[in-house]
Design a protein around this motif. Sequence first.
Motif, PDB file in Angstrom:
ATOM      1  N   VAL A 104       0.886  -1.183   0.000  1.00  0.00           N
ATOM      2  CA  VAL A 104       0.000   0.000   0.000  1.00  0.00           C
ATOM      3  C   VAL A 104       0.921   1.230   0.000  1.00  0.00           C
ATOM      4  N   SER A 105       0.823   2.053  -1.074  1.00  0.00           N
ATOM      5  CA  SER A 105       1.787   3.146  -1.241  1.00  0.00           C
ATOM      6  C   SER A 105       1.111   4.514  -1.126  1.00  0.00           C
ATOM      7  N   GLU A 106       1.937   5.508  -0.807  1.00  0.00           N
ATOM      8  CA  GLU A 106       1.495   6.895  -0.770  1.00  0.00           C
ATOM      9  C   GLU A 106       2.660   7.730  -1.275  1.00  0.00           C
ATOM     10  N   ASP A 107       2.382   8.615  -2.206  1.00  0.00           N
ATOM     11  CA  ASP A 107       3.433   9.457  -2.802  1.00  0.00           C
ATOM     12  C   ASP A 107       4.608   8.622  -3.317  1.00  0.00           C
ATOM     13  N   GLY A 108       4.284   7.469  -3.884  1.00  0.00           N
ATOM     14  CA  GLY A 108       5.349   6.636  -4.460  1.00  0.00           C
ATOM     15  C   GLY A 108       6.174   5.871  -3.444  1.00  0.00           C
ATOM     16  N   VAL A 166       6.196   2.954  -0.370  1.00  0.00           N
ATOM     17  CA  VAL A 166       5.403   1.888   0.250  1.00  0.00           C
ATOM     18  C   VAL A 166       5.236   2.228   1.723  1.00  0.00           C
ATOM     19  N   ARG A 167       3.970   2.371   2.155  1.00  0.00           N
ATOM     20  CA  ARG A 167       3.721   2.666   3.573  1.00  0.00           C
ATOM     21  C   ARG A 167       3.654   1.384   4.384  1.00  0.00           C
ATOM     22  N   PHE A 168       2.919   0.392   3.846  1.00  0.00           N
ATOM     23  CA  PHE A 168       2.874  -0.925   4.508  1.00  0.00           C
ATOM     24  C   PHE A 168       2.503  -1.995   3.487  1.00  0.00           C
TER      25      PHE A 168
END
Lengths: 125, 552
Positions: free
Chosen positions: B122-126, B128-130
């Motif tokens: 699960v990514s945010e702004d390119g 991977v957050r988790f």
Amino acid sequence: MSQRSVLVVEDDPGLREIYADVLRDEGWAVHAAEDGLEALNALRGGLEPCVALIDLRMPRMDGWTFIDELRRGGWDRVPFIVLAAHYQLQDEARRVGARWWLQKPVGIDRLLETVAEACASGGGS
Amino acid sequence: MAHRRNDQAAPGWAGTADDLEQVLRLAAGPITVQDASGRLVYANQAAARQIGFATAEEFLAAPIAEVMARYQLIDEDGRPMPLEALPGRRALRGELEPAAIVGFRVQGDPIPRWSVVQATPVSEDGHVRFVINAFQDITRLKDTEDRLRILADAGAILADSVDYPSTLQSLAELVVPRLADWCVVDIVESSGIRRVAVAHPDPRKRAVAEEVQRRYPSDPDRPGGVGDVIRSGRTNLISHVTDEILEAAAQDATHLEMIRGLGLRSAAIVPLIARGQVLGALTLVGAESGHVFEEADLPYLEDLARRAAVAVDNARLLHEAKEAIRLRDDFLAMASHDMRTPLQAVLANIQLAARRLGRTGADDAQREAVRDNLAHAERSTGRLALLVGDLLDVAMLRSGHSLTLERSEVDLAALLMRVVADHQATTRTHRIVLSGALDTPITTDPVRLERVLDNLVGNAVKYSPAGGEVTVVVSPTDADVAVAVRDHGIGIPASELEEIFEPYRRGSNATKLRGIGLGLSGSRDVIRELGGELTVESTEGEGSVFTVRLPR
């Protein structure tokens, strides 16, 4: 050897006797051996037959082994005739490299012809 | 816990965050979440139980070293799998939807569990957050695949089963440790039940088992034992081997101690059945690796046993067939030798006597009488010799073998004259007449041809009991030569014309006439061996014509 001779290798005493009679009647000298071992000893003792008449199934040393011994012992110039009661005699005769073979029972005319032919083909004696 | 059912569920279901947390926590499939550093930050109940924790909370609170000590990761081939190869790690390194088959060998459980692990980053702004890891248990599927592979491998081993004890040993070694820890095969032989194969991956364990068997040979009458299974033909399944069972089986305290030491946990004794006969038993035992046999495993195990049984059966049939051939060859050799040797003596003596007769001083009348006796004895000996040859050929052909032919150029005229003369000498009421192109050259086996023609001319005489003319006519064409033997005898009923070529058959109007030897069946077989045909035309009451047609 002055007289043409046949080495008969046959374990059946009756057959040994009749072969010898038939051949002697026609002027052949006959040395009869009751198996391959006795025949081999005769050869080692200096016997020089013109032709050997060999049965296959014999005790102590059978015809197959005796024919091997002929080749190994330097008697490979002695022509030999396989004369046996083996069922597939033609196959067996080929296997031992026999040029002449006779299925028992064979008539004496044929026997004498074959012996004379084999003897005449030989290198010496 | 109350189950909540909502028939109007999603997409309109407005569950609270707690509800969603509940769904995730109790979902049947294990789910874990790792943060960007790879640290485990969430696990549901199923994920915790998967590696032996009672609750998710306990799992998450445990120090990493303790978690790692609980299980070992293996890849599809059973080799240790590095952490970096896990889909979660690969997702953190940027792979989009990595997945892998992962085996977990959890401490205390010798049987690995298998899962397909799928990681979803699960990514945010390119960045991977988790990563969410979802596990799907495929242990059963993997088991099935393994078992099918064992069956296929077993088929290959068993197909080569000339020497069944060594084949069964290979089979036993194939199934351990994949299907069981121990595999034993016992076979019923004439002297009793013989243990032909024992397999365990550890030679020391095998030695212990052999020692047990040596000191305490198994009692064939023990209920539920190998002997019992072989007698009843029914599988004995002991899913859980309890200490009571061991105590009951032990013959004394030392024995009990020894079998306890083998760590037996589960056993199945399956009969080896082929063509309705119990040939032995296949015993599979689960021990240290935790194999447990259940009722549901039996169809598979019985299938495996059936394959082994068929292989044993085939190997035995092959052995019996070879033995039968050897006995037949021995018989032929003996019969040939034992019958032909005295024949040789008789024939040579008769012939030599005839020769010597010419030289003796007997008067002409005496000489003629003795010559007649000898000629008769010689003919009989010749016929006996032909019969012996026939018997041996028939024995050979009946057992499905071809003859060794001795082909040569044949003097057909001489051969036919001999046959005719031999039979003419046996009868005064018949006149046997030879005609046609006697000088036709032909290449074939003269001994076999003579025996067949001898048989046909003999039949012609025999089946025309009132006497009369028997004709033998030779008629060549470009490709072949026909020898027809015609009689004016009892003939053959039209309905039996083909049956007379069957072994040991003769016409229904010919029951009083008996004979042995080649017969028509053997004659036809021999002529076929020579590449020709033997045919018959006949009218009952008028006579028969048998025609031998041979290639030239």
